[in-house]
Scaffold this motif. Sequence first.
Motif, short mmCIF file in Angstrom:
data_model
loop_
_atom_site.label_atom_id
_atom_site.label_comp_id
_atom_site.label_asym_id
_atom_site.label_seq_id
_atom_site.Cartn_x
_atom_site.Cartn_y
_atom_site.Cartn_z
N LEU A 244 7.68 0.11 16.19
CA LEU A 244 8.76 0.85 15.54
C LEU A 244 9.71 0.00 14.69
CD1 LEU A 244 9.98 3.68 15.14
CD2 LEU A 244 11.42 3.24 17.13
N PRO A 245 10.20 -1.15 15.19
CA PRO A 245 11.15 -1.90 14.35
C PRO A 245 10.56 -2.29 13.00
CG PRO A 245 10.97 -2.89 16.55
CD PRO A 245 9.95 -1.78 16.48
N ILE A 246 9.27 -2.60 13.00
CA ILE A 246 8.62 -3.00 11.74
C ILE A 246 8.41 -1.77 10.85
CG2 ILE A 246 6.62 -4.13 10.68
CD1 ILE A 246 6.49 -5.97 13.05
N ARG A 247 8.07 -0.63 11.48
CA ARG A 247 7.91 0.59 10.67
C ARG A 247 9.21 0.95 9.97
NH1 ARG A 247 4.84 3.16 14.83
NH2 ARG A 247 6.30 4.89 14.92
N LEU A 248 10.33 0.71 10.65
CA LEU A 248 11.63 0.98 10.02
C LEU A 248 11.85 0.04 8.85
CD1 LEU A 248 13.83 1.59 13.19
CD2 LEU A 248 12.96 3.30 11.59
N LYS A 249 11.48 -1.23 9.03
CA LYS A 249 11.62 -2.18 7.93
C LYS A 249 10.76 -1.77 6.73
CE LYS A 249 11.48 -6.39 10.25
NZ LYS A 249 11.26 -7.85 10.21
N ARG A 250 9.60 -1.20 7.02
CA ARG A 250 8.71 -0.76 5.92
C ARG A 250 9.38 0.32 5.08
NH1 ARG A 250 5.38 -4.81 5.53
NH2 ARG A 250 4.16 -5.19 7.41
N ILE A 251 10.16 1.17 5.75
CA ILE A 251 10.86 2.23 5.01
C ILE A 251 11.89 1.61 4.06
CG2 ILE A 251 12.44 4.21 5.27
CD1 ILE A 251 11.01 4.77 7.99
N ILE A 252 12.55 0.56 4.54
CA ILE A 252 13.55 -0.11 3.69
C ILE A 252 12.86 -0.90 2.57
CG2 ILE A 252 15.59 -1.61 3.70
CD1 ILE A 252 15.70 -1.16 6.78
N GLU A 253 11.67 -1.42 2.87
CA GLU A 253 10.92 -2.19 1.85
C GLU A 253 10.48 -1.31 0.69
OE1 GLU A 253 7.44 -3.84 3.64
OE2 GLU A 253 8.45 -5.62 4.41
N LYS A 254 10.17 -0.06 1.02
CA LYS A 254 9.47 0.84 0.10
C LYS A 254 10.04 0.88 -1.33
CE LYS A 254 6.45 4.62 1.07
NZ LYS A 254 6.16 5.72 1.96
N PRO A 255 11.35 1.10 -1.48
CA PRO A 255 11.87 1.18 -2.86
C PRO A 255 11.64 -0.09 -3.67
CG PRO A 255 13.61 1.61 -1.22
CD PRO A 255 12.36 1.33 -0.47
N PHE A 256 11.52 -1.23 -2.98
CA PHE A 256 11.32 -2.50 -3.69
C PHE A 256 9.88 -2.67 -4.15
CE2 PHE A 256 14.94 -3.25 -0.89
CZ PHE A 256 15.86 -3.76 -1.80
N LEU A 257 9.00 -1.83 -3.63
CA LEU A 257 7.58 -2.03 -3.91
C LEU A 257 6.98 -0.90 -4.77
CD1 LEU A 257 6.55 -3.37 -0.41
CD2 LEU A 257 6.73 -4.66 -2.53
N ILE A 258 7.84 -0.03 -5.21
CA ILE A 258 7.37 1.10 -6.02
C ILE A 258 6.74 0.59 -7.33
CG2 ILE A 258 8.37 2.84 -7.60
CD1 ILE A 258 9.85 3.92 -5.11
N ASN A 259 5.60 1.17 -7.69
CA ASN A 259 4.90 0.82 -8.93
C ASN A 259 4.44 -0.62 -9.02
OD1 ASN A 259 5.17 3.39 -9.93
ND2 ASN A 259 7.14 2.95 -10.91
N LYS A 260 4.28 -1.27 -7.87
CA LYS A 260 3.81 -2.65 -7.90
C LYS A 260 2.29 -2.66 -7.85
CE LYS A 260 7.63 -5.09 -7.92
NZ LYS A 260 8.23 -4.51 -9.12
N ARG A 261 1.71 -3.56 -8.62
CA ARG A 261 0.26 -3.67 -8.62
C ARG A 261 -0.18 -4.87 -7.79
NH1 ARG A 261 -2.42 -5.93 -12.72
NH2 ARG A 261 -4.61 -5.92 -12.16
N TYR A 262 -1.10 -4.62 -6.88
CA TYR A 262 -1.62 -5.70 -6.03
C TYR A 262 -2.91 -6.21 -6.67
CZ TYR A 262 1.66 -4.27 -2.36
OH TYR A 262 2.80 -3.97 -1.66
#
Length: 167
Positions: free
Chosen positions: A145-163
Amino acid sequence: MAKVLKPDILVSSIYAITPEGLKNRKIYGLILDIDNTLVATHIKDPDEKLINHLKTLRDGGIRAIIVSNARKERVEQFARPLNIEYVYKALKPLGRGFKLALKKLSLSKENVAIVGDQLFTDVLGGNLQGIHTILIKPIDLNEPLPIRLKRIIEKPFLINKRYEDKI
Ligand SMILES: [Mg+2]
């Protein structure tokens, strides 16, 4: 976007990273996260494919060290078959583990990259130290759970990023 949260390179997996791609960017050393970067969190030992890939990097002139926030037993057991140095309980994004790793690699920060799956530990920590940052797509999204919450916060920073599939 906050500059310290911006990875220099985004790749689909550790297998997307080649010695040539690194050397073209003057990167000769890698600081490797374990969990969700090299393997899923529940995997205790590296498999043949990973052992071979790290050997390919090493044979290609790339030094590598593990820097993990996990506990000693986890990191030791994982590092042994890879025959690689390690720092455990590194407290990323704090600097201690990174500094220790740079010293052990005997490389200057301009020539080293952190490879990790988390913006707020691996990428933030690497950027604060002035090393290159390579963000990997997390292997297993079935996380605590703590990491899943961090993923939610990460999300806006990773929008439209190409891997990248290969560097
Ligand atoms: Mg991780």
